[in-house]
Scaffold this active site. Structure first.
Site, PDB file in Angstrom:
ATOM      1  N   GLU A 121      -2.255   7.836  -6.465  1.00  0.00           N
ATOM      2  CA  GLU A 121      -2.362   7.032  -7.684  1.00  0.00           C
ATOM      3  C   GLU A 121      -3.547   7.501  -8.508  1.00  0.00           C
ATOM      4  O   GLU A 121      -4.571   7.886  -7.941  1.00  0.00           O
ATOM      5  CB  GLU A 121      -2.520   5.547  -7.326  1.00  0.00           C
ATOM      6  CG  GLU A 121      -1.287   4.942  -6.670  1.00  0.00           C
ATOM      7  CD  GLU A 121      -1.418   3.437  -6.446  1.00  0.00           C
ATOM      8  OE1 GLU A 121      -2.419   2.838  -6.889  1.00  0.00           O
ATOM      9  OE2 GLU A 121      -0.517   2.850  -5.822  1.00  0.00           O
ATOM     10  N   ARG A 160       0.838  -1.198   0.000  1.00  0.00           N
ATOM     11  CA  ARG A 160       0.000   0.000   0.000  1.00  0.00           C
ATOM     12  C   ARG A 160       0.871   1.245   0.000  1.00  0.00           C
ATOM     13  O   ARG A 160       1.870   1.324   0.737  1.00  0.00           O
ATOM     14  CB  ARG A 160      -0.915   0.038   1.243  1.00  0.00           C
ATOM     15  CG  ARG A 160      -2.145  -0.843   1.131  1.00  0.00           C
ATOM     16  CD  ARG A 160      -3.175  -0.207   0.198  1.00  0.00           C
ATOM     17  NE  ARG A 160      -4.289  -1.092  -0.102  1.00  0.00           N
ATOM     18  CZ  ARG A 160      -4.368  -1.884  -1.162  1.00  0.00           C
ATOM     19  NH1 ARG A 160      -3.362  -1.947  -2.022  1.00  0.00           N
ATOM     20  NH2 ARG A 160      -5.429  -2.623  -1.383  1.00  0.00           N
ATOM     21  N   HIS A 192       1.054  -0.355 -10.054  1.00  0.00           N
ATOM     22  CA  HIS A 192       0.130  -1.154  -9.233  1.00  0.00           C
ATOM     23  C   HIS A 192      -0.251  -2.446  -9.970  1.00  0.00           C
ATOM     24  O   HIS A 192      -1.425  -2.734 -10.202  1.00  0.00           O
ATOM     25  CB  HIS A 192      -1.118  -0.348  -8.882  1.00  0.00           C
ATOM     26  CG  HIS A 192      -1.739  -0.768  -7.578  1.00  0.00           C
ATOM     27  ND1 HIS A 192      -2.285   0.102  -6.689  1.00  0.00           N
ATOM     28  CD2 HIS A 192      -1.900  -2.005  -7.012  1.00  0.00           C
ATOM     29  CE1 HIS A 192      -2.752  -0.553  -5.635  1.00  0.00           C
ATOM     30  NE2 HIS A 192      -2.529  -1.830  -5.816  1.00  0.00           N
TER      31      HIS A 192
END
Length: 524
Positions: free
Chosen positions: A260, A231, A278
């Protein structure tokens, strides 16, 4: 037929699962928030990935929403407290992409140790800088895991296969589990001092935010490698850039960022920094797995009441759900009885299970009982929110089990403690229906009715006739009439199912009858 909105892209196989199970699935991906707010009240469930945000506004607009299903692990895009308060179950699929995410962390570790991205760019640019890219072996190195849950344990297994030593910091890791997965459990400071490579596998919480702060990063070995595929926010990005530039940190590989999509970031351009967008769960297998899992889980809940991988509600398997259903009804109604019988602040609630019910999964029953107890005081409380609400208000909740019951096959007893003392109520399921079987230590057998009258009196001749006359004068029809007493002439109880709710004036008249101690109108 339950309706589900598929708000982010799921595989066609997942959509087919909804349809085969008898759930009406609408596919409307990429909706702006204002469009989502207009239609979300039409659905019982919403299936998402990471793009759609289910915030408090969406929860408030979703009047019929029962479940949010996240295809994946992270639920940063779901307002769980708001969902809980509204009685909306939030599910994720924590295991469907575990192997994929763990493999990505291992891949990042290899890429970092051997500087593969930079070597690739250099070589394809026509250079042959063999001496520039001096890597490090992973064999014999110490890997420090911050977080040793499902993904962390898979990373540990792969690292042990590479003949690495693995130390782990995780407050929830038991010594037995550490031994089972082959890692050494250590405190954070020891991990920082010993690890050659640190990889993070923990959720982002107030306690884990910036767990690798500048202060902690400076406690690491010179040349340490940092991998974060968990994370954004677990590492202080600005501090890491500073230590990369200073050369204290030998390299870092990140798949996740605080902001993000990360179109720009303080870490970009740093020496020996590797970034991916990601991709932790981005394999065909993982995407298919989590989509299929979330479709199955949501369908199970909407059709049978089974709860799997919920973050805010006890789990109930599909096999358990039908067996639990009558006991959930009993627990909630019995709790509602208890909640309507207390006038002072509740300080503790004890739920005791006896007989066959004690062998079942009692967590949902405790949640249902708590919802019943709290609802008279807090109208919006529900089975999902009740445990959290009780905790917020400092109410002690305890649960006990006894697998034998002397009279009934199954019995649930709720004891409520207030500032003025304790009151206890017991019930059972007879012929599939919840019944009240004990109040104030007195045995009786009464069905629940939508409107009921409770009267506590001394057992003296003429009481039943006088009560019946008052109800008749008020044109209130009696549906059921059940009595319990300690002994002749002693304390007694009448539980009367009525077709019309008694008003305050009638209750006052009943209260004035000879030998009456207490009269209450109850609603179920």
């Amino acid at each position: 037929m339950p309706r589900v909105l598929i708000a982010d892209k799921l595989s066609p196989a997942a959509v087919e699962i909804f349809k085969q199970r008898g759930v009406d699935a609408d596919i409307k991906t990429g909706l702006p928030k204002d469009e989502l707010l207009k239609i979300v009240d039409q659905y019982d469930g919403v299936a998402i990935r990471s793009a759609t945000k289910i915030d408090k506004d969406v929860i408030a607009a979703a009047k019929n929403l029962k479940v949010v299903g996240r295809a994946g692990i992270g639920v940063d895009n779901v307002d769980i407290p708001s969902a809980t308060a509204a009685g909306v179950v939030v599910m994720n699929t924590p295991f469907g992409n575990s192997i994929t995410t763990a493999e990505h962390a291992i891949a990042m570790m290899f890429a970092l140790a051997r500087q593969l991205p930079a070597a690739d760019v250099s070589t394809q640019a026509g250079k042959w800088e063999k001496n520039r890219f001096m890597g490090v072996e992973l064999y014999g190195k110490t890997l420090g895991l911050i977080g040793a849950g499902n993904i962390g344990s898979i990373v540990a297994d792969r690292a042990l296969g590479l003949k690495m030593k693995v130390v782990a910091y995780d407050p929830f890791l038991s010594p037995e589990r550490a031994l089972e997965i082959g890692v050494e459990k250590v405190e954070l400071d020891e991990l920082l001092a010993r690890a050659d490579i640190i990889t993070l596998h923990t959720p982002l919480t107030d306690k884990t935010r910036n767990i690798l702060s500048e202060e902690n990063l400076r406690k690491t070995k010179k040349g340490v490698l940092i991998v974060n595929c968990a994370r954004g926010g677990l590492v202080d990005e600005a501090a890491l850039r500073k230590l990369l530039d200073e050369g204290h940190v030998g390299g870092a590989a990140f798949d996740v960022f605080i902001e993000e999509p990360a179109k720009e970031n303080v870490l970009f351009g740093a020496e020996n920094f590797i970034a991916t967008p990601h991709l932790g769960a981005s394999t065909l297998e993982a995407q298919e797995n989590v989509a299929l899992q979330v479709a199955e889980q949501m369908s199970d809940y909407l059709l049978t009441g089974a709860v799997t991988n919920a973050l805010n509600s006890p789990s109930v398997t599909a096999e358990e759900a039908p067996r639990l259903k009558p006991f959930v009804a009993l627990a909630e109604k019995l709790g509602a009885f208890a909640g309507q019988m207390v006038d002072f602040g509740v300080t503790a609630v004890d739920i005791a299970f006896e007989g066959e019910v004690a062998k079942l999964n009692t967590k949902p029953l405790t949640a249902a009982a708590l919802a019943g107890v709290l609802r008279p005081m807090l109208a919006e409380v529900n089975m999902v929110s009740a445990p959290a609400v009780a905790k917020e208000r400092g109410i002690t909740v305890s649960e006990s089990r006894q697998e034998e019951s002397p009279i009934y096959e199954s019995l649930i007893r709720i004891t409520v403690t207030t500032e003025k003392g304790k009151r206890s109520f017991a019930g059972s399921v007879l012929a599939g229906a919840p019944r009240i079987i004990e109040v104030k230590g007195m045995d009786l057998d009464a069905p629940f009715a939508p409107q009921m009258l409770y009267v506590n009196n001394l057992d003296k001749p003429g009481f039943i006739g006088a009560l019946g006359a008052l109800l008749g004068d008020a044109k209130i029809n009696i549906a059921t009439f059940n009595l319990g007493r300690i002994d002749a002439g002693d304390d007694a109880i009448a539980l009367v199912g009525v077709d019309q709710a008694p008003d305050e004036a009638l209750l006052a008249k009943i209260q004035k009858l000879p030998h009456v101690k207490e009269a209450r109108a109850l609603r179920f």
